[in-house]
Design a protein around this motif. Structure first.
Motif, PDB file in Angstrom:
ATOM      1  N   ASP B 148      33.267  34.586  45.474  1.00  0.00           N
ATOM      2  CA  ASP B 148      34.678  34.705  45.100  1.00  0.00           C
ATOM      3  C   ASP B 148      35.072  33.675  44.048  1.00  0.00           C
ATOM      4  N   GLY B 149      34.633  32.430  44.270  1.00  0.00           N
ATOM      5  CA  GLY B 149      35.006  31.353  43.354  1.00  0.00           C
ATOM      6  C   GLY B 149      34.402  31.551  41.972  1.00  0.00           C
ATOM      7  N   GLU B 150      33.137  31.987  41.969  1.00  0.00           N
ATOM      8  CA  GLU B 150      32.466  32.201  40.688  1.00  0.00           C
ATOM      9  C   GLU B 150      33.125  33.338  39.914  1.00  0.00           C
ATOM     10  N   ARG B 151      33.507  34.398  40.654  1.00  0.00           N
ATOM     11  CA  ARG B 151      34.141  35.535  39.993  1.00  0.00           C
ATOM     12  C   ARG B 151      35.500  35.118  39.410  1.00  0.00           C
ATOM     13  N   GLN B 152      36.216  34.287  40.201  1.00  0.00           N
ATOM     14  CA  GLN B 152      37.514  33.796  39.741  1.00  0.00           C
ATOM     15  C   GLN B 152      37.348  33.013  38.434  1.00  0.00           C
ATOM     16  N   LYS B 153      36.284  32.195  38.375  1.00  0.00           N
ATOM     17  CA  LYS B 153      36.038  31.421  37.151  1.00  0.00           C
ATOM     18  C   LYS B 153      35.705  32.347  35.991  1.00  0.00           C
ATOM     19  N   ALA B 154      34.946  33.391  36.282  1.00  0.00           N
ATOM     20  CA  ALA B 154      34.593  34.337  35.217  1.00  0.00           C
ATOM     21  C   ALA B 154      35.860  34.998  34.663  1.00  0.00           C
ATOM     22  N   MET B 155      36.808  35.316  35.585  1.00  0.00           N
ATOM     23  CA  MET B 155      38.049  35.936  35.130  1.00  0.00           C
ATOM     24  C   MET B 155      38.869  34.951  34.298  1.00  0.00           C
ATOM     25  N   ILE B 156      38.805  33.666  34.673  1.00  0.00           N
ATOM     26  CA  ILE B 156      39.520  32.656  33.880  1.00  0.00           C
ATOM     27  C   ILE B 156      38.889  32.552  32.494  1.00  0.00           C
ATOM     28  N   ALA B 157      37.564  32.627  32.457  1.00  0.00           N
ATOM     29  CA  ALA B 157      36.875  32.609  31.155  1.00  0.00           C
ATOM     30  C   ALA B 157      37.296  33.820  30.318  1.00  0.00           C
ATOM     31  N   LYS B 158      37.441  34.972  30.981  1.00  0.00           N
ATOM     32  CA  LYS B 158      37.928  36.170  30.270  1.00  0.00           C
ATOM     33  C   LYS B 158      39.300  35.891  29.658  1.00  0.00           C
ATOM     34  N   ALA B 159      40.180  35.274  30.467  1.00  0.00           N
ATOM     35  CA  ALA B 159      41.524  34.959  29.974  1.00  0.00           C
ATOM     36  C   ALA B 159      41.461  33.979  28.805  1.00  0.00           C
ATOM     37  N   LEU B 160      40.522  33.016  28.867  1.00  0.00           N
ATOM     38  CA  LEU B 160      40.397  32.048  27.774  1.00  0.00           C
ATOM     39  C   LEU B 160      39.869  32.715  26.510  1.00  0.00           C
ATOM     40  N   ALA B 161      38.938  33.667  26.698  1.00  0.00           N
ATOM     41  CA  ALA B 161      38.390  34.379  25.541  1.00  0.00           C
ATOM     42  C   ALA B 161      39.479  35.189  24.848  1.00  0.00           C
ATOM     43  N   GLN B 162      40.461  35.594  25.638  1.00  0.00           N
ATOM     44  CA  GLN B 162      41.575  36.370  25.085  1.00  0.00           C
ATOM     45  C   GLN B 162      42.402  35.511  24.128  1.00  0.00           C
ATOM     46  N   ASP B 163      42.202  34.182  24.242  1.00  0.00           N
ATOM     47  CA  ASP B 163      42.749  33.250  23.269  1.00  0.00           C
ATOM     48  C   ASP B 163      44.267  33.360  23.145  1.00  0.00           C
ATOM     49  N   THR B 164      44.942  33.327  24.291  1.00  0.00           N
ATOM     50  CA  THR B 164      46.396  33.428  24.297  1.00  0.00           C
ATOM     51  C   THR B 164      46.995  32.056  24.587  1.00  0.00           C
TER      52      THR B 164
END
Lengths: 344, 337
Positions: B148-164
């Motif tokens: 769960d924690g790793e997936r959450q981090k991956a989603m945060i990385a997705k949000a960071l890649a979105q560069d908003t």
């Protein structure tokens, strides 16, 4: 070389080989060398019968299987992605049932009300069946698309499609009850599915339609990738979810409708091929999956057609029995394979 | 340095359907600043998710205004909003056969062309996002094999890649074990500083939020949303009032919550340091209040590494652990105070 590239090359090679087999094998065996000769247009009077068999019967059938398999598999992939449901397939939204209902109406009523069995009407009858199948499928599609713009959840839509399927089947049952045996028989035969009943010029209408539609469905690749993330994430990444859902369902339905109109309701190809490709290419990325299911679907349909026409069977087996016998084990093995990889 | 990126003016949120309007919260006026970690606290069902959904433009507001970087949210197109706000949601993704890198790459969608092909710029942004969240080791793992924690981090990385400039997170610490919760909050705090992004999240983890957040939003049904640093909110009494329920005590000294224990006995405790505090805590759990200034027939004393119980009649008992002490005091009727 990339592993996926190797798979693509292998599948393409398999398709070419299967095309040759489809042209060569059958009740009458034609050697490969002569099949080549006929395809390349080398005229030889002694081969006139073979030439007729290849050009009038086997070639149309082969091309039909090729594009029908590709179309159904793309349709299945789109359904599975848009509904995020591994059990979704081209037939799940009731589109095939709609086509069946259209065909049942025209076949069964023409005998009872019109007094002329459609099966005896030849070419006009064939065109009538195709048109009614498309009309039936499009009617269901219109209902589904209208509702897809109203409801939020995909599950509701999926259940609705299944319900429409039940209603269509029920109406077909009633129609059958009031029809004469000959019409029921010709409807049942249509329902078994076949790549060979498309005859003459109709084949080329079908192939041209599919050759236009299949590349069009490739335009939805980015949309499908975003849809993998679910509605909210997709919307957050700038996707107009309603419009996207409309486009994908419409595309998928049109493909299914046309294939069903010409070949009858073909089961399992659309369900099995996307699963097979996801496991084989270990990806969910549609930029890989779309060409993968197109080629794999074509190859598998050719293989099924070959099995249905195996020497030794009089005539041809119903294609639906073959696709189910081959497709169901594929789905099962993919499911078990998944379980294993999860444990590791 | 900090500029306000989001401004809410008299915002009302809720749902509109055929039965009418159901208002979840109203009169919300506040700012969210860049380079800060802002935590939204509130009980279940109070409307935290509704607020986040409204701010992410997933659902329309009922009334009032939301300005994102000075422009009303409704006037942004989907495409331009995708480059302003990214989200990390509670919903668990059911994606098979997708690597973490591919997932993070999807965050680039607003910038990629028709086929979604990744350009060198996109690749660099993906690498940067993965490095910021420190999940380089997971990049080639399949998403469905992550914890769960790793997936959450991956989603945060997705949000960071979105560069908003803005990231909203809906309960990013839910489903995580305690060390992962701490790690997650520290990660988000670090990101807010390192990237100068506006990070706004909802959470149920009070203690963590009070220690790590720059700003706290308190949401309940009695008053409009109260906003401030955790320290200001504890000084002005908002925090203690907020969770004023039986059994929860807001310790103003530490600015944290603790479970309230009633007591029915008192005992004199002499000593200092950690052992003194631990004895106090253990006794309080057993409904015994211990302190220096109490007159009681028995006295507990911390002597070096041992504990001595002396009775007014003169008997002495030595204990080597708090467990033994509890055995003597709580379970032995002899010392009943």
């Amino acid at each position: 070389m990339n592993r996926n590239t190797i798979y693509f090359l292998l599948i393409t090679a398999a398709i070419l080989f299967l095309v040759m087999l489809n042209l060569a094998l059958g009740t009458i065996h034609i050697p490969f060398r002569d099949v080549w000769g006929i395809l390349l247009g080398r005229n030889d009077a002694s081969q006139l019968i073979w030439e007729n068999i290849v050009w009038k019967s086997r070639f149309p059938q082969t091309v039909t299987a090729l594009v029908a398999g590709a179309g159904l598999s793309i349709s299945g992939l789109q359904m599975q992605t848009v509904f995020r449901n591994p059990l979704a397939g081209p037939s799940e939204l009731g589109v095939s049932s709609g086509a069946s209902l259209g065909v049942a109406t025209i076949i069964l009523l023409s005998g009872t009300i019109g007094g002329a069995a459609l099966s005896r009407m030849g070419f006009v009858g064939e065109v009538a069946i195709t048109v009614s199948a498309i009309v039936g499928a499009m009617a269901v599609m219109a209902i589904i698309l209208t509702i897809s713009q109203r409801v939020r959840g995909n599950v509701v839509l999926l259940i609705l499609g299944v319900m429409i399927g039940y209603i269509a089947t029920a109406i077909i049952g009633v129609l059958k009850f009031f029809s004469n045996d000959e019409d029921v028989r010709s409807y049942v035969i249509w329902g078994l599915g076949s790549f060979s009943k498309v005859s003459g010029n109709q084949v080329y209408t079908f192939v041209v339609a599919m050759v236009v539609l299949i590349p069009l469905s490739f335009l939805l690749i980015k949309t499908l990738n975003l849809m993998l993330l679910g509605d909210n994430y997709a919307r957050n990444l700038g996707l107009n979810v309603k419009r996207a859902r409309f486009a994908v369902i419409a595309c998928s339905c049109v493909l299914t409708a046309i294939v069903t109109a010409y070949c009858g309701p073909i089961v399992f190809l659309g369900l099995a091929v996307p699963h097979l490709c996801r496991t084989l290419f270990t990806t969910s990325n549609h930029i890989v999956l779309m060409p993968a299911v197109t080629l794999t679907g074509a190859a598998l349909a050719l293989f099924c057609n070959l099995v249905a026409r195996m020497p030794g069977f009089e005539g041809a087996l119903p294609i639906n029995s073959v696709t189910a016998l081959i497709g169901a084990p594929i789905v099962i093995s993919v499911l078990f394979g998944k379980r294993r990889s999860e444990l590791n | 340095m900090q500029k306000n990126t989001i401004e809410l003016r008299d915002l009302a949120i809720g749902y509109r359907n055929r039965q009418g309007v159901r208002t979840v919260a109203q009169g919300i006026s506040a700012h969210i600043f860049s380079g800060e970690l802002t935590c939204l606290l509130g009980a279940n069902g109070i409307g935290k998710s509704t607020l986040l959904r409204t701010l992410s433009a997933f659902q329309p507001k009922l009334s009032g205004q939301i300005f994102i970087q000075g422009t009303e949210i409704a006037s942004y197109s989907e495409q331009s909003l995708a480059t302003l706000v990214s989200v990390v949601l509670t919903e668990k993704l059911d994606i098979r056969n997708m690597s973490v890198r591919e997932l993070v790459a999807l965050g680039r969608s607003p910038y990629t062309g028709f086929w979604g092909k990744l350009m060198p710029d996109d690749q660099a942004a993906i690498d940067r996002a993965i490095a910021l969240v420190r999940i380089e080791g997971l990049a080639h793992r399949m998403v469905h094999t992550l914890s769960d924690g790793e997936r959450q981090k991956a989603m945060i990385a997705k949000a960071l890649a979105q560069d908003t400039p803005i990231i909203f997170l809906d309960e990013p610490t839910a489903f995580l074990d305690f060390p992962s919760k701490v790690e997650m909050m520290q990660l988000l705090h670090r990101l807010s500083r390192a990237t100068h992004k506006t990070i706004f999240l909802s959470t149920h983890d009070l203690e963590l939020a009070l220690q790590i957040a720059d700003k706290i939003w308190l949401m309940d049904d009695r008053a409009p949303i109260r906003v401030g640093t955790p320290e200001d909110l504890s000084l002005n009494g908002d925090l203690s009032g907020f969770f004023a329920r039986k059994g929860i005590l807001f310790d103003r000294e530490t600015g944290l919550f603790r479970v309230e224990n009633d007591f029915d006995r008192q005992v004199r405790l002499v000593g200092h340091g950690q052992r003194y505090a631990m004895i106090r805590k253990a006794l309080l759990r057993n409904r015994i209040f211990a302190a220096r200034g109490i007159d009681s027939p028995i006295c507990v004393e911390v002597v070096d590494n041992r504990i001595r119980i002396s009775h007014c009649e003169g008997s002495l008992v030595w204990c080597d652990s708090i467990e033994e002490l509890l055995g003597e005091l709580v379970h032995n009727k002899l010392y009943h105070v």
